[in-house]
Design a protein around this motif. Structure first.
Motif, mmCIF file in Angstrom:
data_model
loop_
_atom_site.group_PDB
_atom_site.id
_atom_site.type_symbol
_atom_site.label_atom_id
_atom_site.label_comp_id
_atom_site.label_asym_id
_atom_site.label_seq_id
_atom_site.Cartn_x
_atom_site.Cartn_y
_atom_site.Cartn_z
ATOM 1 N N GLU A 179 0.842 -1.192 0.000
ATOM 2 C CA GLU A 179 0.000 0.000 0.000
ATOM 3 C C GLU A 179 0.882 1.250 0.000
ATOM 4 O OE1 GLU A 179 -3.726 2.046 0.106
ATOM 5 O OE2 GLU A 179 -3.361 -0.131 -0.021
ATOM 6 N N ILE A 180 0.577 2.190 -0.919
ATOM 7 C CA ILE A 180 1.311 3.454 -0.969
ATOM 8 C C ILE A 180 0.317 4.606 -0.896
ATOM 9 C CG2 ILE A 180 2.857 4.927 -2.319
ATOM 10 C CD1 ILE A 180 4.047 2.425 -3.562
ATOM 11 N N ILE A 181 0.592 5.544 -0.028
ATOM 12 C CA ILE A 181 -0.240 6.737 0.141
ATOM 13 C C ILE A 181 0.505 7.904 -0.497
ATOM 14 C CG2 ILE A 181 -1.332 8.272 1.811
ATOM 15 C CD1 ILE A 181 -1.084 5.790 3.796
ATOM 16 N N ILE A 182 -0.100 8.524 -1.509
ATOM 17 C CA ILE A 182 0.551 9.601 -2.267
ATOM 18 C C ILE A 182 -0.180 10.911 -1.976
ATOM 19 C CG2 ILE A 182 1.282 10.397 -4.540
ATOM 20 C CD1 ILE A 182 0.973 7.489 -5.529
ATOM 21 N N ILE A 183 0.529 11.854 -1.371
ATOM 22 C CA ILE A 183 -0.054 13.128 -0.971
ATOM 23 C C ILE A 183 0.523 14.254 -1.824
ATOM 24 C CG2 ILE A 183 -0.391 14.764 0.920
ATOM 25 C CD1 ILE A 183 -1.751 12.115 1.404
ATOM 26 N N ASP A 184 -0.351 15.010 -2.455
ATOM 27 C CA ASP A 184 0.058 16.212 -3.182
ATOM 28 C C ASP A 184 0.568 17.243 -2.171
ATOM 29 O OD1 ASP A 184 0.225 18.586 -4.617
ATOM 30 O OD2 ASP A 184 -1.675 18.318 -5.666
ATOM 31 N N PHE A 207 -10.051 8.614 2.890
ATOM 32 C CA PHE A 207 -8.806 7.852 3.021
ATOM 33 C C PHE A 207 -9.029 6.580 3.831
ATOM 34 C CE2 PHE A 207 -6.608 11.111 0.978
ATOM 35 C CZ PHE A 207 -5.240 10.874 0.926
ATOM 36 N N ARG A 208 -9.768 6.709 4.926
ATOM 37 C CA ARG A 208 -10.024 5.539 5.756
ATOM 38 C C ARG A 208 -10.799 4.485 4.977
ATOM 39 N NH1 ARG A 208 -12.998 7.790 9.160
ATOM 40 N NH2 ARG A 208 -11.450 8.265 10.778
ATOM 41 N N ASP A 209 -11.853 4.907 4.286
ATOM 42 C CA ASP A 209 -12.682 3.945 3.553
ATOM 43 C C ASP A 209 -11.882 3.248 2.459
ATOM 44 O OD1 ASP A 209 -14.789 4.685 5.150
ATOM 45 O OD2 ASP A 209 -15.756 5.953 3.650
ATOM 46 N N LEU A 210 -11.106 4.012 1.690
ATOM 47 C CA LEU A 210 -10.335 3.409 0.603
ATOM 48 C C LEU A 210 -9.279 2.441 1.134
ATOM 49 C CD1 LEU A 210 -9.856 6.483 -1.763
ATOM 50 C CD2 LEU A 210 -11.291 4.482 -2.176
ATOM 51 N N THR A 211 -8.638 2.799 2.233
ATOM 52 C CA THR A 211 -7.629 1.914 2.806
ATOM 53 C C THR A 211 -8.258 0.648 3.349
ATOM 54 O OG1 THR A 211 -6.340 3.864 3.431
ATOM 55 C CG2 THR A 211 -5.678 1.771 4.388
ATOM 56 N N HIS A 223 -1.832 -1.628 -4.114
ATOM 57 C CA HIS A 223 -2.827 -0.556 -4.157
ATOM 58 C C HIS A 223 -2.197 0.766 -3.748
ATOM 59 C CE1 HIS A 223 -6.128 1.919 -2.314
ATOM 60 N NE2 HIS A 223 -6.727 1.577 -3.448
ATOM 61 N N ALA A 224 -2.674 1.838 -4.366
ATOM 62 C CA ALA A 224 -2.232 3.179 -3.992
ATOM 63 C C ALA A 224 -3.426 4.101 -3.878
ATOM 64 C CB ALA A 224 -1.242 3.725 -5.020
ATOM 65 N N ILE A 225 -3.318 5.076 -2.976
ATOM 66 C CA ILE A 225 -4.253 6.193 -2.894
ATOM 67 C C ILE A 225 -3.500 7.438 -3.315
ATOM 68 C CG2 ILE A 225 -5.682 7.614 -1.385
ATOM 69 C CD1 ILE A 225 -5.985 5.226 0.456
ATOM 70 N N LEU A 226 -4.080 8.192 -4.235
ATOM 71 C CA LEU A 226 -3.455 9.421 -4.714
ATOM 72 C C LEU A 226 -4.423 10.575 -4.491
ATOM 73 C CD1 LEU A 226 -1.527 9.926 -8.033
ATOM 74 C CD2 LEU A 226 -3.314 11.531 -7.389
ATOM 75 N N MET A 227 -3.925 11.651 -3.851
ATOM 76 C CA MET A 227 -4.751 12.830 -3.607
ATOM 77 C C MET A 227 -4.077 14.056 -4.198
ATOM 78 S SD MET A 227 -5.102 15.781 -1.734
ATOM 79 C CE MET A 227 -3.980 15.577 -0.376
ATOM 80 N N THR A 228 -4.867 14.892 -4.890
ATOM 81 C CA THR A 228 -4.320 16.114 -5.476
ATOM 82 C C THR A 228 -5.346 17.235 -5.416
ATOM 83 O OG1 THR A 228 -3.242 17.068 -7.433
ATOM 84 C CG2 THR A 228 -5.067 15.576 -7.824
#
Length: 427
Positions: free
Chosen positions: A45-50, A212-216, A145-150
């Protein structure tokens, strides 16, 4: 591993000279398979923060809190990392070039690291995804899986961005989130389409941590890394398209890989306990009256091994009975309408942005009527903020001074579909 079922809804009867067969494939994972009692699946799991300059102030504070929430939702043993993205990508936790296993200690260290996130620089989404791909390469057997936020527009050229998406395609699933009013839905749509994920608008910035919580948590519930729809069609037939139609619209047609001249694999990404639906369209040569053929043979498989988890047939039979050949399967009709609604909204918004008032009015007006007719009250409500319908004449007129957030919410929401319960009497 989950147990899977495949149910096929279609009207097999074609009129004389009929050639097009439509079917809805409902794939359900029950979560009752034997591996549920075994150890959890390997995952990354990778969390990508803008962290570009536009993320200053409350945005970066809410992003830190969202990242913390995601980190705390990662289960023990999952390899994870947190990435800061601006003109480049930096792995802020762990330090180095590889992911680390989640433990109470490493999660605490990661939470500490995200407190230092600050905003500066530009936005290069493709660079962030490339960096994530490099990290994921070390975990070939994991559910990745990754979450990306921008909050901003991608600064890269189209060619560079497309190349980055090709680098990542098939390697991991990425769910994307946009906040504020300056990001471009079309860019995150490209990420979702390439990486078999979702994209959404977080209109209320304070709810970012909930997203973020739901997606993770959803990612932590995945038990199968990759499954494909393996579709066989007979000689002289053509598979026109394979599309995911629920819970979101996603065209898989161009993602197929040949197994043999008559068979292709279409990726579906990782699976947990869930249900998805797909629309299959096959063009077949006209057949003899009352002849019946198998227009497609569909299997749910592990692509590498060919292990089959579920299978079913799409049939075609020719008849001169109009009552049979003109009956449209309710599920096929339902999802065809959902796809049309999405296309009308996208075409209407594009025309509006280009200043083509006539086309925009026609498309969005038709979308408003279709949304109402199909019971999509959520979409109708969003369309009401962009287009006005005269109750007496039914004439549509574009609204002026539309809130940018309303337009983004309509754009992003158009890919979500409403599910229809299956009528057990249909086949």
């Amino acid at each position: 591993m989950s147990d899977f079922t495949l149910h096929i809804d279609h009207n097999k009867y074609l009129p004389v000279d009929g050639t097009e067969v439509h079917a809805i494939l409902t794939v359900a994972a029950t979560g009752s398979g034997p591996a549920r009692q075994a150890k959890p699946a390997e995952a990354a799991e990778i969390i990508i923060i803008d962290t570009s300059g536009s993320m200053s102030g409350s945005k970066i504070r809410d992003a830190r809190e969202a990242a913390r929430t995601a980190i705390e939702s990662i289960r023990d043993g999952v390899h994870f990392g947190v990435m800061s993205g601006d003109n480049s990508a930096r792995l802020i936790y762990p330090r180095g070039r590889q992911l680390v296993k989640a433990t109470p200690a490493t999660r605490a260290e990661a939470v500490s690291a995200v407190r230092g996130l600050s905003a500066n620089g530009g936005t290069s989404i493709g660079e962030w995804l490339r960096a994530a791909a490099n990290l994921m390469d070390a975990h070939p057997n994991a559910i990745k899986h990754a979450i990306l936020m921008t909050d901003g527009q991608n600064n890269e050229g189209d060619a560079a961005f497309a190349a980055a998406l090709r680098r990542c395609e098939g390697l991991f699933v990425c769910d994307s989130l946009g906040i504020g009013n300056d990001w471009v839905p079309g860019e995150l749509r490209k990420v979702a389409e390439a990486l078999l994920g979702t994209f959404a608008f977080v209109r209320n910035q304070g709810e970012l941590k909930d997203f973020f919580r739901d997606l993770t948590q959803q990612a932590m519930g995945k038990t199968v890394a990759e499954l494909a729809l393996r579709v066989w069609v007979p000689q002289n037939a053509t598979l026109k398209y394979v599309k995911q139609v629920s819970p979101t619209l996603l065209d898989l047609t161009g993602k197929g890989t040949a197994v043999n001249p008559l068979t292709g694999d279409y990726p579906t990404g990782s699976w947990g306990t869930e249900e998805r639906e797909y629309h299959l369209c096959v063009e077949v040569p006209p057949g003899a009256m009352r002849a019946e053929i198998r227009a497609a043979w569909v299997k749910l498989v592990l692509p590498d091994t060919g292990e089959v988890f579920a299978s079913g047939n799409v049939l075609a039979s020719w008849t001169d009975d109009l009552a049979q050949s003109t009956r449209i399967n309710r599920k096929v009709a339902h999802y065809t309408g959902q796809a049309e609604l999405h296309e009308l909204i996208q075409e209407g918004l594009s025309a509006r942005a280009a200043g083509d008032v006539g086309t925009a009015t026609a498309r969005l007006g038709r979308a408003r009527q279709l949304a109402e007719d199909s019971g999509r009250t959520d979409t109708a409500r969003l369309l009401d903020k962009v287009v006005e319908i005269d109750p007496g004449t039914g004439t549509a007129r574009l609204r002026r001074n539309v809130d940018k957030a309303d337009e983004i919410e309509l754009d992003t929401g158009s890919v979500r579909t409403s599910q229809m319960r299956r009528n057990p009497e249909e086949s």
